[in-house]
Design a protein around this motif. Sequence first.
Motif, PDB file in Angstrom:
ATOM      1  N   PRO A  76      65.139  30.519  87.565  1.00 39.74           N
ATOM      2  CA  PRO A  76      64.705  31.893  87.298  1.00 39.74           C
ATOM      3  C   PRO A  76      63.832  32.442  88.429  1.00 39.74           C
ATOM      4  CG  PRO A  76      64.467  30.543  85.328  1.00 39.74           C
ATOM      5  CD  PRO A  76      64.791  29.606  86.455  1.00 39.74           C
ATOM      6  N   VAL A  77      64.046  33.715  88.768  1.00 45.95           N
ATOM      7  CA  VAL A  77      63.327  34.335  89.876  1.00 45.95           C
ATOM      8  C   VAL A  77      62.978  35.783  89.521  1.00 45.95           C
ATOM      9  CG1 VAL A  77      65.510  35.002  90.979  1.00 45.95           C
ATOM     10  CG2 VAL A  77      63.427  34.847  92.353  1.00 45.95           C
ATOM     11  N   PRO A  78      61.763  36.247  89.845  1.00 44.05           N
ATOM     12  CA  PRO A  78      61.430  37.651  89.606  1.00 44.05           C
ATOM     13  C   PRO A  78      62.173  38.558  90.593  1.00 44.05           C
ATOM     14  CG  PRO A  78      59.443  36.287  89.801  1.00 44.05           C
ATOM     15  CD  PRO A  78      60.603  35.466  90.308  1.00 44.05           C
ATOM     16  N   VAL A  79      62.421  39.788  90.173  1.00 44.30           N
ATOM     17  CA  VAL A  79      63.048  40.796  91.032  1.00 44.30           C
ATOM     18  C   VAL A  79      62.165  42.038  91.045  1.00 44.30           C
ATOM     19  CG1 VAL A  79      65.021  42.342  91.345  1.00 44.30           C
ATOM     20  CG2 VAL A  79      65.397  39.957  90.678  1.00 44.30           C
ATOM     21  N   VAL A  80      61.855  42.524  92.242  1.00 43.12           N
ATOM     22  CA  VAL A  80      61.084  43.762  92.388  1.00 43.12           C
ATOM     23  C   VAL A  80      62.016  44.849  92.900  1.00 43.12           C
ATOM     24  CG1 VAL A  80      59.137  44.889  93.505  1.00 43.12           C
ATOM     25  CG2 VAL A  80      58.958  42.481  92.829  1.00 43.12           C
ATOM     26  N   TRP A  81      62.128  45.936  92.139  1.00 42.23           N
ATOM     27  CA  TRP A  81      63.000  47.061  92.458  1.00 42.23           C
ATOM     28  C   TRP A  81      62.179  48.128  93.182  1.00 42.23           C
ATOM     29  CZ3 TRP A  81      68.189  47.042  90.678  1.00 42.23           C
ATOM     30  CH2 TRP A  81      68.511  45.975  89.820  1.00 42.23           C
ATOM     31  N   PHE A  82      62.569  48.452  94.419  1.00 40.35           N
ATOM     32  CA  PHE A  82      61.882  49.475  95.206  1.00 40.35           C
ATOM     33  C   PHE A  82      62.671  50.789  95.130  1.00 40.35           C
ATOM     34  CE2 PHE A  82      60.007  45.658  96.854  1.00 40.35           C
ATOM     35  CZ  PHE A  82      58.746  46.010  97.286  1.00 40.35           C
ATOM     36  N   VAL A 105      58.617  38.825  98.949  1.00 36.98           N
ATOM     37  CA  VAL A 105      59.350  37.617  99.328  1.00 36.98           C
ATOM     38  C   VAL A 105      58.401  36.431  99.452  1.00 36.98           C
ATOM     39  CG1 VAL A 105      60.680  36.544 101.191  1.00 36.98           C
ATOM     40  CG2 VAL A 105      61.256  38.852 100.415  1.00 36.98           C
ATOM     41  N   ASP A 106      57.203  36.672 100.003  1.00 41.14           N
ATOM     42  CA  ASP A 106      56.221  35.596 100.130  1.00 41.14           C
ATOM     43  C   ASP A 106      55.816  35.021  98.773  1.00 41.14           C
ATOM     44  OD1 ASP A 106      56.035  35.556 102.924  1.00 41.14           O
ATOM     45  OD2 ASP A 106      54.506  37.137 102.958  1.00 41.14           O
ATOM     46  N   ARG A 107      55.965  35.815  97.718  1.00 40.81           N
ATOM     47  CA  ARG A 107      55.673  35.332  96.362  1.00 40.81           C
ATOM     48  C   ARG A 107      56.838  34.569  95.760  1.00 40.81           C
ATOM     49  NH1 ARG A 107      51.486  38.456  93.457  1.00 40.81           N
ATOM     50  NH2 ARG A 107      52.576  37.831  91.544  1.00 40.81           N
ATOM     51  N   GLY A 108      57.956  34.493  96.489  1.00 39.82           N
ATOM     52  CA  GLY A 108      59.139  33.831  95.963  1.00 39.82           C
ATOM     53  C   GLY A 108      60.035  34.740  95.155  1.00 39.82           C
ATOM     54  N   SER A 109      59.798  36.068  95.229  1.00 39.50           N
ATOM     55  CA  SER A 109      60.581  37.033  94.463  1.00 39.50           C
ATOM     56  C   SER A 109      61.630  37.707  95.338  1.00 39.50           C
ATOM     57  CB  SER A 109      59.661  38.111  93.870  1.00 39.50           C
ATOM     58  OG  SER A 109      58.690  37.545  93.020  1.00 39.50           O
ATOM     59  N   ILE A 110      62.667  38.236  94.695  1.00 43.45           N
ATOM     60  CA  ILE A 110      63.704  39.017  95.367  1.00 43.45           C
ATOM     61  C   ILE A 110      63.272  40.476  95.401  1.00 43.45           C
ATOM     62  CG2 ILE A 110      66.091  39.835  95.189  1.00 43.45           C
ATOM     63  CD1 ILE A 110      66.752  37.141  93.849  1.00 43.45           C
ATOM     64  N   ALA A 111      63.521  41.157  96.508  1.00 44.85           N
ATOM     65  CA  ALA A 111      63.260  42.596  96.623  1.00 44.85           C
ATOM     66  C   ALA A 111      64.589  43.320  96.801  1.00 44.85           C
ATOM     67  CB  ALA A 111      62.346  42.883  97.805  1.00 44.85           C
ATOM     68  N   THR A 145      61.891  38.039  85.397  1.00 44.11           N
ATOM     69  CA  THR A 145      61.195  39.274  85.056  1.00 44.11           C
ATOM     70  C   THR A 145      61.473  40.312  86.140  1.00 44.11           C
ATOM     71  OG1 THR A 145      59.046  40.199  84.389  1.00 44.11           O
ATOM     72  CG2 THR A 145      59.045  38.699  86.264  1.00 44.11           C
ATOM     73  N   ASN A 146      61.261  41.579  85.818  1.00 43.41           N
ATOM     74  CA  ASN A 146      61.485  42.674  86.759  1.00 43.41           C
ATOM     75  C   ASN A 146      60.209  43.490  86.926  1.00 43.41           C
ATOM     76  OD1 ASN A 146      64.655  42.837  87.194  1.00 43.41           O
ATOM     77  ND2 ASN A 146      64.327  42.457  85.005  1.00 43.41           N
ATOM     78  N   VAL A 147      60.038  44.053  88.126  1.00 42.19           N
ATOM     79  CA  VAL A 147      58.920  44.936  88.422  1.00 42.19           C
ATOM     80  C   VAL A 147      59.485  46.162  89.132  1.00 42.19           C
ATOM     81  CG1 VAL A 147      56.714  45.213  89.619  1.00 42.19           C
ATOM     82  CG2 VAL A 147      57.348  42.978  88.677  1.00 42.19           C
ATOM     83  N   ASP A 282      49.942  40.239  89.369  1.00 35.73           N
ATOM     84  CA  ASP A 282      49.205  39.101  88.805  1.00 35.73           C
ATOM     85  C   ASP A 282      48.721  39.431  87.390  1.00 35.73           C
ATOM     86  OD1 ASP A 282      49.547  37.647  91.130  1.00 35.73           O
ATOM     87  OD2 ASP A 282      47.587  38.171  91.952  1.00 35.73           O
ATOM     88  N   ARG A 283      48.191  40.630  87.198  1.00 32.34           N
ATOM     89  CA  ARG A 283      47.726  41.057  85.875  1.00 32.34           C
ATOM     90  C   ARG A 283      48.852  41.058  84.865  1.00 32.34           C
ATOM     91  NH1 ARG A 283      45.302  45.235  88.370  1.00 32.34           N
ATOM     92  NH2 ARG A 283      46.739  46.808  87.568  1.00 32.34           N
ATOM     93  N   TRP A 284      50.032  41.453  85.325  1.00 32.89           N
ATOM     94  CA  TRP A 284      51.177  41.591  84.429  1.00 32.89           C
ATOM     95  C   TRP A 284      51.912  40.271  84.207  1.00 32.89           C
ATOM     96  CZ3 TRP A 284      53.213  46.337  87.664  1.00 32.89           C
ATOM     97  CH2 TRP A 284      52.342  47.414  87.465  1.00 32.89           C
ATOM     98  N   GLY A 285      51.412  39.191  84.782  1.00 33.09           N
ATOM     99  CA  GLY A 285      51.999  37.877  84.537  1.00 33.09           C
ATOM    100  C   GLY A 285      53.256  37.585  85.325  1.00 33.09           C
ATOM    101  N   VAL A 286      53.462  38.317  86.434  1.00 37.12           N
ATOM    102  CA  VAL A 286      54.637  38.046  87.274  1.00 37.12           C
ATOM    103  C   VAL A 286      54.396  36.743  88.029  1.00 37.12           C
ATOM    104  CG1 VAL A 286      56.094  38.901  89.150  1.00 37.12           C
ATOM    105  CG2 VAL A 286      55.069  40.508  87.516  1.00 37.12           C
ATOM    106  N   PRO A 287      55.309  35.783  87.926  1.00 42.32           N
ATOM    107  CA  PRO A 287      55.102  34.498  88.595  1.00 42.32           C
ATOM    108  C   PRO A 287      54.865  34.658  90.089  1.00 42.32           C
ATOM    109  CG  PRO A 287      56.966  34.372  87.092  1.00 42.32           C
ATOM    110  CD  PRO A 287      56.569  35.817  87.166  1.00 42.32           C
TER     111      PRO A 287
END
Length: 389
Positions: A76-82, A105-111, A145-147, A282-287
């Motif tokens: 599982p990996v977080p995804v951030v939508w820009f 990306v440095d957090r291990g998430s996909i952008a 999760t998504n952001v 971090d507040r929202w619990g994104v890994p």
Amino acid sequence: MFLAGAAGGLGGLALAGSSLSPATAAGATPTLPAEYYRKANQRTAAGTQYDNINVRINGDVARIFVPQTAKPGGAPVPVVWFYHGARTDHNALQAGFLSHSEAVVDRGSIAICQTAGGTLYSHPTAVALQEAGTAYMNSVFNISTNVLRATSAGGALAVETYARGIIANVAGLYTVNGTYDLRAHYDAGGIQRDAMLSAFPDVAAIDAANPARHAASAWQGKRLRVVVSTPNESDTTVPPGSHGLALQQRASSTAAEASVRTHTNGHSTPGFVKLDFAAAMDRWGVPDAPVVVDTQAPSVSLISPTAGQTIKGTVTARISATDNVGVVSAGIYSGTRLLAAATKYSASEWRVSFDTATVPNSAYTLTARASDAAGKTGTSSAVRVTIRN
């Protein structure tokens, strides 16, 4: 034809196993569905390796930054939508958003940044492309999760997406100088009205797609961070009173978070956003699983056969390979030529079997090599063996 003895060749030795893929050995992201372009093996300022990939989704282009620790169908990996501003497109991910997308990306998430039809705000076409993009990403990656991260005109589609639940499992929305009320843009006249009429045929269409139409109940339990300029007149492109602050006021009675941070930069993004966005996630619990920057090559040795050994029949070559992060491939070589890929046998050992009867009796030189996910390769000491059947 076999290259024999004195030259140290093993040109035609038949070993079990298949050849190594350079892309796999380097840890690169496998080719994605509908991919048509990539800049492989990019590095962030912090040293995280990722692939910058363009794909077509229902004819619309999206740019995706994939850290090489994230694999299709993998963990599982977080995804951030820009969401880009007016008169830009998917390329914003590697332009105006670059320092922020690489921090993701440095957090291990996909952008990811979709063109979404261009400057269409929350037009039904843009919404349909968002839905297609969501389906695409869910079909390729195992998303934890998504952001949502929006700027300027992109705020409209981000707000519409979040309010309607187009993307599931959203941790929160972070919007900077973002559009919210399309009718307010129209009513302001001038270039704001012109922008609305370039995307929508008439006022009725603007009202039907306006994110501001959603009631407070649409924000129940959701999280928003709104960044706006102060005073209100300092941002003449997206006045906060009609947009960011209006969104915060609408959501505040039902949202889990509807916070505001102000700046004095007008319609420009303030310098604090990069760290403030990270704090919000971090507040929202994104890994936050920072990618380990691998600076060491694997340590490799050939366990067997041993130097000076005479071998015959079917022999199993045993390779010891260890790395500070992890070995992803190993194989037996003659000079620079890969003879066969080995299979992982244990945490530190790889093996491959071969039939010595397939080559002439002679002396040969072997080495073992192993690669890690960062593409670093270690090579064992050379071993001289004699085949005598």
